[in-house]
Design an enzyme around this catalytic site. Structure first.
Site, PDB file in Angstrom:
ATOM      1  N   ALA A  70      38.749  62.428  44.434  1.00 36.90           N
ATOM      2  CA  ALA A  70      39.246  63.629  45.119  1.00 36.90           C
ATOM      3  C   ALA A  70      40.423  64.184  44.330  1.00 36.90           C
ATOM      4  O   ALA A  70      41.257  63.434  43.826  1.00 36.90           O
ATOM      5  CB  ALA A  70      39.705  63.250  46.527  1.00 36.90           C
TER       6      ALA A  70
ATOM      7  N   MET B 286      40.299  51.786  49.300  1.00 36.09           N
ATOM      8  CA  MET B 286      39.955  50.517  48.636  1.00 36.09           C
ATOM      9  C   MET B 286      38.711  49.839  49.198  1.00 36.09           C
ATOM     10  O   MET B 286      38.640  48.615  49.302  1.00 36.09           O
ATOM     11  CB  MET B 286      41.164  49.557  48.695  1.00 36.09           C
ATOM     12  CG  MET B 286      42.306  50.079  47.837  1.00 36.09           C
ATOM     13  SD  MET B 286      43.654  48.947  47.680  1.00 36.09           S
ATOM     14  CE  MET B 286      44.777  49.562  48.913  1.00 36.09           C
TER      15      MET B 286
ATOM     16  N   GLY C 274      48.812  59.228  43.890  1.00 33.36           N
ATOM     17  CA  GLY C 274      48.853  59.706  45.272  1.00 33.36           C
ATOM     18  C   GLY C 274      50.277  59.799  45.772  1.00 33.36           C
ATOM     19  O   GLY C 274      51.146  60.388  45.122  1.00 33.36           O
TER      20      GLY C 274
ATOM     21  N   THR D 140      48.505  62.269  49.142  1.00 37.03           N
ATOM     22  CA  THR D 140      47.695  61.051  49.176  1.00 37.03           C
ATOM     23  C   THR D 140      46.196  61.382  49.147  1.00 37.03           C
ATOM     24  O   THR D 140      45.778  62.493  49.502  1.00 37.03           O
ATOM     25  CB  THR D 140      48.073  60.200  50.408  1.00 37.03           C
ATOM     26  OG1 THR D 140      47.473  58.917  50.264  1.00 37.03           O
ATOM     27  CG2 THR D 140      47.609  60.824  51.712  1.00 37.03           C
TER      28      THR D 140
ATOM     29  N   LYS E  45      47.964  49.713  36.838  1.00 38.27           N
ATOM     30  CA  LYS E  45      47.519  49.429  38.195  1.00 38.27           C
ATOM     31  C   LYS E  45      46.428  50.418  38.587  1.00 38.27           C
ATOM     32  O   LYS E  45      46.610  51.607  38.494  1.00 38.27           O
ATOM     33  CB  LYS E  45      48.729  49.576  39.119  1.00 38.27           C
ATOM     34  CG  LYS E  45      48.624  48.775  40.340  1.00 38.27           C
ATOM     35  CD  LYS E  45      49.985  48.643  40.953  1.00 38.27           C
ATOM     36  CE  LYS E  45      49.880  48.624  42.444  1.00 38.27           C
ATOM     37  NZ  LYS E  45      51.188  48.608  43.049  1.00 38.27           N
TER      38      LYS E  45
ATOM     39  N   ASP F 256      51.000  54.402  36.689  1.00 38.82           N
ATOM     40  CA  ASP F 256      49.753  53.756  37.118  1.00 38.82           C
ATOM     41  C   ASP F 256      48.573  54.356  36.364  1.00 38.82           C
ATOM     42  O   ASP F 256      48.596  55.526  35.978  1.00 38.82           O
ATOM     43  CB  ASP F 256      49.496  54.018  38.609  1.00 38.82           C
ATOM     44  CG  ASP F 256      50.425  53.230  39.508  1.00 38.82           C
ATOM     45  OD1 ASP F 256      51.138  52.350  39.003  1.00 38.82           O
ATOM     46  OD2 ASP F 256      50.423  53.504  40.723  1.00 38.82           O
TER      47      ASP F 256
END
Ligand code: SAH
Length: 240
Positions: free
Chosen positions: A192, A163, A87, A116, A55, A34
């Site tokens: 983060a 999101m 994540g 995450t 992505k 990603d």
């Protein structure tokens, strides 16, 4: 026997990957990764062919159907395929669709967890997501429905929204409609886990103020108990 390993890359710098993830990554022949994963992770598998499936969490450069197809194709032609996801693979990462595509072709797989974004945000701000006495539950929630509609909820003492970065003002309204008080604490953390992470502290009603600071950066919004001040001060904490 084809075998795909899904690995959580963590939300930021390469060293947030787990030891198991790094070990399995180092054995890969092909890595489908990603866009939000750290390019420095390539050092674990210089021998592999690295394929950017683009992505980004907001807008997909490669559609999910194309990713599923590519994954199946690589798994049928290579023994050690890694699907590296930002994540944790099991959190808002469309893992189910990729697992389904592999299962349809009888391809075996393994999932290695990762850190995450919500957890990296809590660590960065030294603000625990649970608080003894008033923060017993945490919810990880996407602010976007499947149809791309902004939606907020109040289902836990601490709610972390993914999101929502582009629509913080609108999120504030949805949060209040969902029952959050206008003055409930809200924390926005973008990037983060990266060295350039940014934090801003708000009340639910003023979340729109965070938009310019975090524009164009992946961000999570923590609302409720876990967004309140903690006993530790941190250099990133604007209230400190
Ligand atoms: N599987 C990922 C989430 C993918 S959804 C995970 O477990 O973290 C993509 C969303 O995650 C982004 O829109 C943003 O809300 C959040 N996100 C990803 N990386 C982030 C980071 N480094 N800092 C803050 N939020 C991040």
């Amino acid at each position: 026997m084809p075998h795909v390993v899904f690995i959580g890359a963590g939300p930021g710098s390469a060293d947030l990957i787990t030891v198991r993830g790094a070990r399995l990554l180092s054995q890969a022949q092909v890595v489908l990764f990603d866009a939000l994963t750290d390019p420095a992770l390539r050092e674990h598998a210089p021998q592999a062919r690295w394929v950017d499936v683009g992505k980004r969490g907001f807008g997909h450069a490669t559609g999910q159907a194309a990713i599923n197809e590519m994954l199946v194709h690589e798994a049928l032609t290579h023994e050690r395929v890694v699907r590296l996801k930002g994540g944790d693979p099991s959190v808002l990462g469309r893992l189910e669709e990729e697992l389904q595509a592999l299962a349809t072709h009888g391809i075996d797989c393994e999932v290695v967890p990762g850190v995450t974004a919500a957890l990296a945000a809590a660590a960065h701000t030294r603000r625990p997501l649970t608080r003894r006495g008033h923060g017993r539950s945490v919810s990880l929630t996407t602010a976007m429905t499947q149809l791309g509609v902004l939606q907020a909820t109040r289902t836990a003492d601490t709610e972390v929204f993914y999101m929502a970065g582009r629509q913080l003002g609108a999120l504030a309204d949805k949060l209040m409609q969902a029952g959050w008080p206008a003055d409930a604490p809200a924390l926005v953390v973008s990037r983060a886990g990266w060295p350039d992470a940014l934090v801003s502290e708000h009340r639910v009603a003023d979340l729109a103020d965070a938009e310019p600071l975090h524009a164009g950066r992946p961000a999570v919004v923590t609302v409720g108990a876990g967004a309140g001040p903690s006993v530790a001060t941190s250099p990133q904490d604007p209230a400190a």
